[in-house]
Design a protein around this motif. Structure first.
Motif, PDB file in Angstrom:
ATOM      1  N   MET A 419      -6.007   1.346  -5.313  1.00  0.00           N
ATOM      2  CA  MET A 419      -4.868   1.908  -4.595  1.00  0.00           C
ATOM      3  C   MET A 419      -4.062   0.759  -3.993  1.00  0.00           C
ATOM      4  N   TYR A 420      -2.756   0.848  -4.090  1.00  0.00           N
ATOM      5  CA  TYR A 420      -1.870  -0.191  -3.590  1.00  0.00           C
ATOM      6  C   TYR A 420      -0.802   0.422  -2.693  1.00  0.00           C
ATOM      7  N   LEU A 421      -0.369  -0.335  -1.684  1.00  0.00           N
ATOM      8  CA  LEU A 421       0.833   0.002  -0.935  1.00  0.00           C
ATOM      9  C   LEU A 421       1.875  -1.044  -1.309  1.00  0.00           C
ATOM     10  N   LEU A 422       2.926  -0.601  -2.021  1.00  0.00           N
ATOM     11  CA  LEU A 422       3.994  -1.485  -2.451  1.00  0.00           C
ATOM     12  C   LEU A 422       5.250  -1.203  -1.641  1.00  0.00           C
ATOM     13  N   ALA A 423       6.088  -2.231  -1.504  1.00  0.00           N
ATOM     14  CA  ALA A 423       7.368  -2.068  -0.812  1.00  0.00           C
ATOM     15  C   ALA A 423       8.467  -2.676  -1.668  1.00  0.00           C
ATOM     16  N   THR A 424       9.549  -1.895  -1.870  1.00  0.00           N
ATOM     17  CA  THR A 424      10.702  -2.354  -2.641  1.00  0.00           C
ATOM     18  C   THR A 424      11.897  -2.494  -1.716  1.00  0.00           C
ATOM     19  N   ASN A 425      12.570  -3.635  -1.798  1.00  0.00           N
ATOM     20  CA  ASN A 425      13.761  -3.890  -0.984  1.00  0.00           C
ATOM     21  C   ASN A 425      14.997  -3.539  -1.808  1.00  0.00           C
ATOM     22  N   ASN A 426      15.632  -2.421  -1.462  1.00  0.00           N
ATOM     23  CA  ASN A 426      16.854  -2.008  -2.145  1.00  0.00           C
ATOM     24  C   ASN A 426      18.105  -2.519  -1.444  1.00  0.00           C
ATOM     25  N   ASN A 427      17.922  -3.378  -0.428  1.00  0.00           N
ATOM     26  CA  ASN A 427      19.051  -3.917   0.328  1.00  0.00           C
ATOM     27  C   ASN A 427      19.578  -5.184  -0.336  1.00  0.00           C
ATOM     28  N   SER A 428      20.682  -5.665   0.192  1.00  0.00           N
ATOM     29  CA  SER A 428      21.263  -6.908  -0.301  1.00  0.00           C
ATOM     30  C   SER A 428      20.823  -8.103   0.523  1.00  0.00           C
ATOM     31  N   SER A 429      20.001  -7.873   1.542  1.00  0.00           N
ATOM     32  CA  SER A 429      19.502  -8.963   2.380  1.00  0.00           C
ATOM     33  C   SER A 429      17.988  -8.888   2.451  1.00  0.00           C
ATOM     34  N   THR A 430      17.366 -10.007   2.810  1.00  0.00           N
ATOM     35  CA  THR A 430      15.908 -10.091   2.887  1.00  0.00           C
ATOM     36  C   THR A 430      15.390  -9.253   4.049  1.00  0.00           C
TER      37      THR A 430
END
Length: 676
Positions: A419-430
């Motif tokens: 099991m993994y917890l992933l995070a995706t950044n859909n923003n234009s900044s870090t």
């Protein structure tokens, strides 16, 4: 008669002691038979102890090739003929004969030495020394390309060789006497400690034979399976192999102790008679001749008796040699009562241990009302489908700020998964993100274990207030946020429970992903579908997920209770399943963090946890100490805390354990007065 194996071994031995230069196989010549001859030397037991072997060395005039007993070698320099005299490199011929060579710089002498002879040559001298006797040479030694060249015929005569010349081939033959290696006797005696008339002794053989031949006979002296008397004994062993060779005697000295006596079991009690509810003090008086009692086993030795009469108590003691002794005595209990069973357990059950309680009496205790204050916070509960039957996305949501994640799943997919917890950044900044308090239970096939350990570890982490671990997520990047939950694969039928506090300074899309243990979750993510809900358990995002409870009433002057998870006062959180948009209720409020402040708890009050819905396994932090509870039914209660002789303020922090049943009751029970 020597065995063929021994003959080959001897041949190999001769070739090994005469090897030196670089081997190089070539066509001419062939295998030269090695002739063996028994000598008249014996080993004192009537068996031959030496073998004479005939060596053959073929040289070719003008060539560096040498054929020694059928094996090709290269000489340092070719064989040369000068004025009718044949010369060979000193180092090469000495190596073939098995001589060790050295150089005396002061005397400018080259020396070849073996067990039979010492030959000394000197460049430019027509004389040499054989075993200290001056000998005239057939030619004068000289240097060729840095190598001393000596007259071949003189070497052959000084080294006891015959020389034959046919055309350009020169053949030297000489004899070598080889003494076959003796077998080596070796053994150990077990065990290390031996008692006369008691210990059965074993002999572990470590003997070896360099020839590889089996042993055909042996001799023992002093060997016994059981030694009858104490003292020192010498055991000697010899072995004979198929060549008739006997090993040297090998001896081991053992010390045999006097017979071991069994221990004597004995105990007494501090008093001749006890009252009901009075602790019994057992005094072990067992003895052993070596003071080596390794195990004491009591039966019937209750710490407290709650029935009058005589009670049998048995003690079995065992020494380090397995001998035992048993004694049974009677503990007398009068009709006088110091404490009832209920009083004694309230006073003496350790924090974290269970005691027996009348399950029907708890609902009759006055219930203390309370008001819940919600604290702005977020909770993600990923618990549906609780039973995983396929790979995919268990939950996903767009979140920012502080979030507590709760995971509780069992693997029924049929193979190991992670099991993994992933995070995706859909923003234009870090985006900056961190993890702080974490508690993981499992993977484990027993659900109660995962629930207990996840709450224990999470509350312990909350109490330690760990420094956040920061990481960054670049625009359009996906990273793993919580690697601790994926370290160990979930095997078939194993359960994983976990709590984790996570903070991000901008919005991230979080994904709870389950894939086969050998797959890359980030690579697989675009291919995965959201798993369907199981219709029973909960998944969703819930706000106001932290709760504080302040109760200003004085507690503990009588039996009282506070009920948690009853759906009436402690109402369920509502939220949204972000994967479907459906309204959700956090049934059981699992994952909700409670902080309860009790400023007025009376002196000598027992705070205990009692389950009202069935099995409950979880943890509470009480005044900074984490206490774990494992309760099977409502006739049990776990001791969480006892106040002292004055009123105290008590703070409890807890989260209701996944896999457990609700509601639960915190009971406040006055302690009986101390009696003597």
């Amino acid at each position: 008669m020597k065995s063929l194996k021994w003959m080959l071994l001897v041949s190999l031995f001769v070739m090994s002691i005469t090897s030196a230069a670089t081997k190089n196989t070539f066509a001419e010549g062939g295998i030269v038979p090695v002739t063996t001859t028994d000598t008249t030397v014996t080993n004192g037991l009537g068996f031959p102890s030496a073998v004479t072997l005939t060596n053959r060395l073929d040289l070719t005039m003008g060539s560096a090739n040498m054929l020694h007993n059928g094996t090709a070698y290269k000489s340092a320099q070719p064989v040369v003929s000068i004025n009718g005299r044949t010369f060979i490199p000193f180092s090469s011929i000495a190596a073939r004969y098995g001589y060790k060579i050295s150089y005396d710089a002061a005397k400018k002498e080259s020396i070849a030495k073996s067990d039979q002879h010492e030959l000394v040559f000197k460049m430019g001298s027509g004389f040499a020394y054989r075993d200290g006797v001056l000998t005239k040479l057939t030619g004068v030694p000289f240097i060729s390309n840095g190598y001393l060249m000596v007259p071949l015929r003189s070497w052959g005569e000084m080294a006891d060789s015959t020389i034959a010349v046919v055309n350009k081939t020169i053949t030297l033959k000489w004899s070598t006497t080889v003494i076959p290696p003796k077998p080596t006797a070796n053994f150990e005696v077990q065990p290390g400690e031996i008692f006369a008339g008691q210990t059965i002794v074993s002999y572990i053989d470590h003997s070896t034979n360099a020839t590889g031949e089996p042993f055909v006979d042996e001799r023992w002296e002093g060997r016994m399976d059981v030694f009858p008397e104490p003292g020192t004994y010498v055991i000697t062993h010899q072995l004979e192999d198929t060549n008739g060779i006997w090993s040297e005697p090998y001896s081991v000295t053992v010390t045999v102790k006097a017979p071991n006596m069994p221990p004597v079991a004995d105990f007494t009690t501090e008093k001749s008679q006890y009252r009901i509810g009075e602790e019994v003090n057992y005094i072990d008086m067992s003895t052993d001749d070596e003071n080596a009692i390794v195990r004491r086993t009591y039966t019937g030795n209750d710490k407290v008796f709650f029935e009058a009469g005589d009670h049998s108590v048995t003690l079995v003691v065992e020494d380090s040699h397995g001998l035992t002794s048993t004694v049974t005595k009677t503990v007398s209990v009068s009709n006088s009562v110091l404490y009832t069973k209920e009083e004694y357990e309230r006073l003496n059950t350790k924090v974290g241990d269970n005691f027996t309680i009348d399950g029907a009496s708890v609902p009759k205790m006055p219930a203390i009302g309370y008001t819940i204050n919600s604290v702005r916070s977020q909770l993600v509960r990923s618990n549906s489908p609780e039973t995983l039957i396929q790979e995919g996305i268990a939950y996903e949501a767009q979140l920012t700020g502080q979030v507590r994640f709760m995971f509780h799943n069992v693997n029924k997919i049929g193979y190991p998964v992670r099991m993994y917890l992933l995070a995706t950044n859909n923003n234009s900044s870090t985006v900056n993100v961190n993890t702080s308090s974490i508690g993981i239970g499992g993977p484990d096939p027993i659900v109660a274990n995962t629930a207990k350990m996840s709450t224990l570890r999470y509350l312990t982490s909350v109490g330690s207030n760990p420094s956040p671990k920061w990481m960054t997520v670049k625009p359009h990047q996906t990273i793993e946020i919580l690697p601790d939950i994926s370290k160990v694969p979930m095997k078939l039928n194993e359960v994983l429970s976990a709590y984790a506090d996570i903070y991000s300074d901008q919005e991230l899309q979080f994904h709870v992903v389950v894939v086969a243990a050998d797959k890359n979750p980030i690579t697989e993510l675009p291919k995965l579908a959201v798993m369907p809900r199981d219709g029973i358990h909960v998944r969703g995002t819930f706000n106001n997920a932290d709760r504080t409870i302040d109760i200003n009433d004085t507690l503990g002057d009588m039996d009282q209770r506070i009920v948690i998870g009853d759906k009436t006062i402690d109402k369920y959180l509502d939220g949204i399943d972000d994967t479907t948009g459906e309204l959700q209720y956090n049934t059981g409020n699992f994952g909700t963090l409670y902080r309860m402040h009790l400023p007025h708890v009376s002196p000598n009050t027992l705070i205990a946890l009692n389950p009202r819905g069935g099995i409950y396994t979880g943890s509470f932090m009480v005044n900074g100490r984490v206490v774990t509870s494992s309760l099977m039914n409502n006739t049990q209660a776990t001791v969480l805390y006892r106040t002292g002789d004055t009123e105290e303020s008590v703070d409890l922090v807890f989260t209701l354990a996944g896999g457990s049943n609700l509601p639960i009751a915190l009971t406040f029970l006055p302690l009986p007065e101390l009696r003597w």
